[in-house]
Design a protein around this motif. Sequence first.
Motif, PDB file in Angstrom:
ATOM      1  N   MET A   9     -10.181 -30.000 -15.946  1.00 15.56           N
ATOM      2  CA  MET A   9     -10.584 -31.342 -15.510  1.00 15.56           C
ATOM      3  C   MET A   9      -9.841 -32.416 -16.291  1.00 15.56           C
ATOM      4  N   ARG A  53     -19.892  -8.654 -20.181  1.00 14.60           N
ATOM      5  CA  ARG A  53     -19.368  -9.988 -20.513  1.00 14.60           C
ATOM      6  C   ARG A  53     -18.197  -9.899 -21.499  1.00 14.60           C
ATOM      7  N   LEU A 102     -16.201 -13.270  -8.140  1.00 15.10           N
ATOM      8  CA  LEU A 102     -16.987 -14.195  -8.981  1.00 15.10           C
ATOM      9  C   LEU A 102     -16.093 -15.275  -9.585  1.00 15.10           C
ATOM     10  N   CYS A 138     -22.129 -20.399 -18.764  1.00  6.45           N
ATOM     11  CA  CYS A 138     -20.854 -20.369 -18.046  1.00  6.45           C
ATOM     12  C   CYS A 138     -19.746 -19.953 -19.005  1.00  6.45           C
ATOM     13  N   VAL A 139     -19.180 -18.801 -18.738  1.00  4.30           N
ATOM     14  CA  VAL A 139     -18.127 -18.307 -19.627  1.00  4.30           C
ATOM     15  C   VAL A 139     -16.833 -19.120 -19.432  1.00  4.30           C
ATOM     16  N   GLY A 173     -15.444 -20.352 -10.193  1.00  9.96           N
ATOM     17  CA  GLY A 173     -14.478 -21.218 -10.853  1.00  9.96           C
ATOM     18  C   GLY A 173     -13.906 -22.319  -9.983  1.00  9.96           C
ATOM     19  N   VAL A 196     -23.931 -27.438 -10.488  1.00  8.88           N
ATOM     20  CA  VAL A 196     -24.996 -26.473 -10.155  1.00  8.88           C
ATOM     21  C   VAL A 196     -26.314 -27.194 -10.449  1.00  8.88           C
ATOM     22  N   TRP A 222     -14.784 -10.769 -20.235  1.00  9.26           N
ATOM     23  CA  TRP A 222     -14.782 -12.188 -19.854  1.00  9.26           C
ATOM     24  C   TRP A 222     -14.635 -13.058 -21.106  1.00  9.26           C
ATOM     25  N   PHE A 249     -32.931 -19.510 -22.915  1.00 14.72           N
ATOM     26  CA  PHE A 249     -31.528 -19.203 -22.612  1.00 14.72           C
ATOM     27  C   PHE A 249     -30.735 -18.766 -23.847  1.00 14.72           C
ATOM     28  N   THR A 284     -17.128 -25.199  -8.287  1.00 15.06           N
ATOM     29  CA  THR A 284     -17.780 -25.973  -9.346  1.00 15.06           C
ATOM     30  C   THR A 284     -16.828 -27.054  -9.885  1.00 15.06           C
ATOM     31  N   LEU A 310     -21.099 -10.125 -12.818  1.00 17.03           N
ATOM     32  CA  LEU A 310     -21.625 -10.548 -14.113  1.00 17.03           C
ATOM     33  C   LEU A 310     -22.794 -11.526 -14.012  1.00 17.03           C
TER      34      LEU A 310
HETATM   35  C1  HEM Z   1     -17.397 -27.814 -13.929  1.00 23.51           C
HETATM   36  C2  HEM Z   1     -17.222 -26.530 -13.747  1.00 23.51           C
HETATM   37  C3  HEM Z   1     -18.275 -25.452 -13.913  1.00 23.51           C
HETATM   38  C4  HEM Z   1     -19.633 -25.551 -14.006  1.00 23.51           C
HETATM   39  C5  HEM Z   1     -20.486 -26.809 -13.986  1.00 23.51           C
HETATM   40  C6  HEM Z   1     -20.160 -24.208 -14.141  1.00 23.51           C
HETATM   41  C7  HEM Z   1     -21.503 -23.888 -14.260  1.00 23.51           C
HETATM   42  C8  HEM Z   1     -21.992 -22.608 -14.393  1.00 23.51           C
HETATM   43  C9  HEM Z   1     -23.388 -22.271 -14.499  1.00 23.51           C
HETATM   44  C10 HEM Z   1     -24.537 -23.260 -14.473  1.00 23.51           C
HETATM   45  C11 HEM Z   1     -23.476 -20.926 -14.627  1.00 23.51           C
HETATM   46  C12 HEM Z   1     -24.763 -20.094 -14.719  1.00 23.51           C
HETATM   47  C13 HEM Z   1     -24.998 -19.654 -16.127  1.00 23.51           C
HETATM   48  C14 HEM Z   1     -26.345 -18.981 -16.326  1.00 23.51           C
HETATM   49  O1  HEM Z   1     -26.649 -17.978 -15.691  1.00 23.51           O
HETATM   50  O2  HEM Z   1     -27.115 -19.456 -17.151  1.00 23.51           O
HETATM   51  C15 HEM Z   1     -22.130 -20.403 -14.607  1.00 23.51           C
HETATM   52  C16 HEM Z   1     -21.816 -19.067 -14.752  1.00 23.51           C
HETATM   53  C17 HEM Z   1     -20.520 -18.585 -14.715  1.00 23.51           C
HETATM   54  N1  HEM Z   1     -19.368 -19.315 -14.563  1.00 23.51           N
HETATM   55 FE1  HEM Z   1     -19.233 -21.309 -14.457  1.00 23.51          FE
HETATM   56  N2  HEM Z   1     -19.107 -23.338 -14.131  1.00 23.51           N
HETATM   57  C18 HEM Z   1     -17.939 -24.051 -14.009  1.00 23.51           C
HETATM   58  C19 HEM Z   1     -16.660 -23.555 -13.988  1.00 23.51           C
HETATM   59  C20 HEM Z   1     -16.312 -22.233 -14.140  1.00 23.51           C
HETATM   60  C21 HEM Z   1     -14.971 -21.725 -14.204  1.00 23.51           C
HETATM   61  C22 HEM Z   1     -13.678 -22.553 -14.137  1.00 23.51           C
HETATM   62  C23 HEM Z   1     -15.052 -20.379 -14.310  1.00 23.51           C
HETATM   63  C24 HEM Z   1     -13.873 -19.459 -14.391  1.00 23.51           C
HETATM   64  C25 HEM Z   1     -13.808 -18.307 -13.848  1.00 23.51           C
HETATM   65  C26 HEM Z   1     -16.473 -20.031 -14.332  1.00 23.51           C
HETATM   66  C27 HEM Z   1     -16.980 -18.750 -14.426  1.00 23.51           C
HETATM   67  C28 HEM Z   1     -18.313 -18.444 -14.555  1.00 23.51           C
HETATM   68  C29 HEM Z   1     -18.808 -17.083 -14.716  1.00 23.51           C
HETATM   69  C30 HEM Z   1     -17.968 -15.828 -14.755  1.00 23.51           C
HETATM   70  C31 HEM Z   1     -20.191 -17.179 -14.836  1.00 23.51           C
HETATM   71  C32 HEM Z   1     -21.180 -16.045 -15.085  1.00 23.51           C
HETATM   72  C33 HEM Z   1     -21.435 -15.956 -16.598  1.00 23.51           C
HETATM   73  C34 HEM Z   1     -22.452 -14.916 -17.004  1.00 23.51           C
HETATM   74  O3  HEM Z   1     -23.359 -14.612 -16.242  1.00 23.51           O
HETATM   75  O4  HEM Z   1     -22.323 -14.379 -18.117  1.00 23.51           O
HETATM   76  N3  HEM Z   1     -17.200 -21.184 -14.240  1.00 23.51           N
HETATM   77  N4  HEM Z   1     -21.253 -21.450 -14.458  1.00 23.51           N
END
Ligand code: HEM
Length: 555
Positions: free
Chosen positions: A508, A186, A341, A498-499, A346, A411, A189, A150, A349, A173
């Motif tokens: 939180m 990205r 997305l 996670c961005v 957002g 997740v 973002w 990763f 989760t 994304l």
């Molecule tokens: C407790 C809250 C959250 C958890 C546990 C979480 C977890 C994750 C995980 C596991 C991924 C996958 C990353 C990968 O492909 O390796 C992800 C991707 C992403 N998350 Fe979160 N997330 C949370 C909150 C948020 C929030 C608040 C946003 C705001 C918009 C967000 C936006 C994104 C985006 C845009 C991606 C895609 C990133 C990429 O592929 O470059 N997440 N998240």
Amino acid sequence: MESAANSHPSMEPSLLAICAMGLITHQLFRRLETYAISTHSLLLVIPQAVGFMLLRRSMPQLTAATVSCIVFLLSLITSVTIYRISPFHPLAHYPGPIACKVSKFWMAGVSLTGRQHTYIQSLHQRYGDVVRIGPNELSMRDPSVLNPTFGPGGLPKGPIMVGRILTATNLPLVGILDPELHAERRKPWNRAFSAPALKEYEPLIANRVTQLVRVLSDQRGEIDVGRFFNYFSYDFMMDMAYGGGSELLRDGDTNNIWHTMEAGWPAATALSHVPYLGPYGGRVPAIAATVDRLVSYCRKFTMKRIERGSERKDIFHYLNNEDQPEKPSPPISQLLDDGILAIVAGSDTTSSALTSLAFCLATHPAALHKLQAEIDRFYPAGEDPCVATHYRDMHYLTAVVHETLRLYPPVPSGMNRRVPHGTHGVMLGPYFVPGGTSMFLHPYSLHRDPRYFSPFTTSFWPERWLVAANRGFTNAGSVTFNHNDAAFVPFSHGPGNCVGKQLAMQEMRAVVCALLQKFDLRLRDGWDVREYDRGFKDYFVTTRPEVPVTLQARF
Ligand code: HEM
């Protein structure tokens, strides 16, 4: 009497038909990116010709075309099955259940039950740190693979989002497979979640957190606190993505939008295991209906937001390059995909994490009181708990959030990566992984592994985070203390992680401080606490059971 062999045309035309079917299947499976079957379909001509002759003799009433089809399909399925469980398969030396080795349809079926996370955990307990969970897929429970997989220069994203989002084109994304394109997409973002941008979002967070506390104050008797977190996180993400437009906290879910989002989860999760079927699944009206509804709902907000322009800085401000006016706006389809997305990634989760956190605190009153004492110290009554100044000094608060994410990662099965097709393979830590293999580092299994987190591995014990940071003492006596930060991956890791991690943490912390400054939480007497684990279901993001609590005002 005429012999069966004489009564039928010679086998050449059938051989031709079989060859043609082989070629068609080859092309079809190449298109679907199932390379093993694609090569296979070309290798079967001889056994199929023999099968054709035998079946034709024993069942002369069948036409040559029917016999060709039956023989072709049977031999394809049989040979693929034998190959996949044979010692010649490149993943043969990795253990796993036969059903998983034979077909991804097995995991697709498991995922429909919502128990994928506990199923994979049980496979790791039985087979070890690397388990074959699909013909060409591995699940790993070893933090040493975190960086090579990763980290920077690691593997590109895997295909699960193609199945989940029902399309192989216009991926948002999170699903972009090409690392260079992903890095390019990205950039806005990253700007949207930089430290100065996060600072600017503070009033938006404070606004919704204050509303949440006000709405909760108006509730009488027992409530399902998770429902209010759902509404809060959705309204907040709509503020962030489109500058507003949702009032679930005020009006309730009158448009059934939350339900629409969650209704599609099981089918989407099953399709994520057979991603090559995703684009076809998108043509099935029953499956596509929820996605279509979400898309048309978000399209309305995207168009309105574009017309209105930037009233204040939100995520859209950056995604639409409003912070770099010299750059052109991206196409609307991209803004639409990224807006959806933001809402989906957002809201559910963060709400999942907050619901699990409320459950953990309500079932551990000592931790609840300790956290309240810390909140009272930094934010005594009358102080605004949404001003983020003190969050980073509130070590117990951070420990509680981390411990919740450890036990109940929103997740639970994580995201996958794939070794590119056509490459020889790579070493991930001590493991050789051949080209074309897709792999997961399984958060739920890692987080609950005593080698990485002990003692009290499966219990809520926030103190472990203080002990690990030398901020607390363990009174675990002679019991060994294990703690491995590399095994804690709720937000994944590296350039594709996670961005929104920092925003989620800030959100939180604000909710917890505001909630516990004002209320005590009391779980319904006699409620079976095992209900939470039973109802915590893994559909990529989780669905959670009701957590029945009463909120008692503290002053
Ligand atoms: C407790 C809250 C959250 C958890 C546990 C979480 C977890 C994750 C995980 C596991 C991924 C996958 C990353 C990968 O492909 O390796 C992800 C991707 C992403 N998350 Fe979160 N997330 C949370 C909150 C948020 C929030 C608040 C946003 C705001 C918009 C967000 C936006 C994104 C985006 C845009 C991606 C895609 C990133 C990429 O592929 O470059 N997440 N998240």
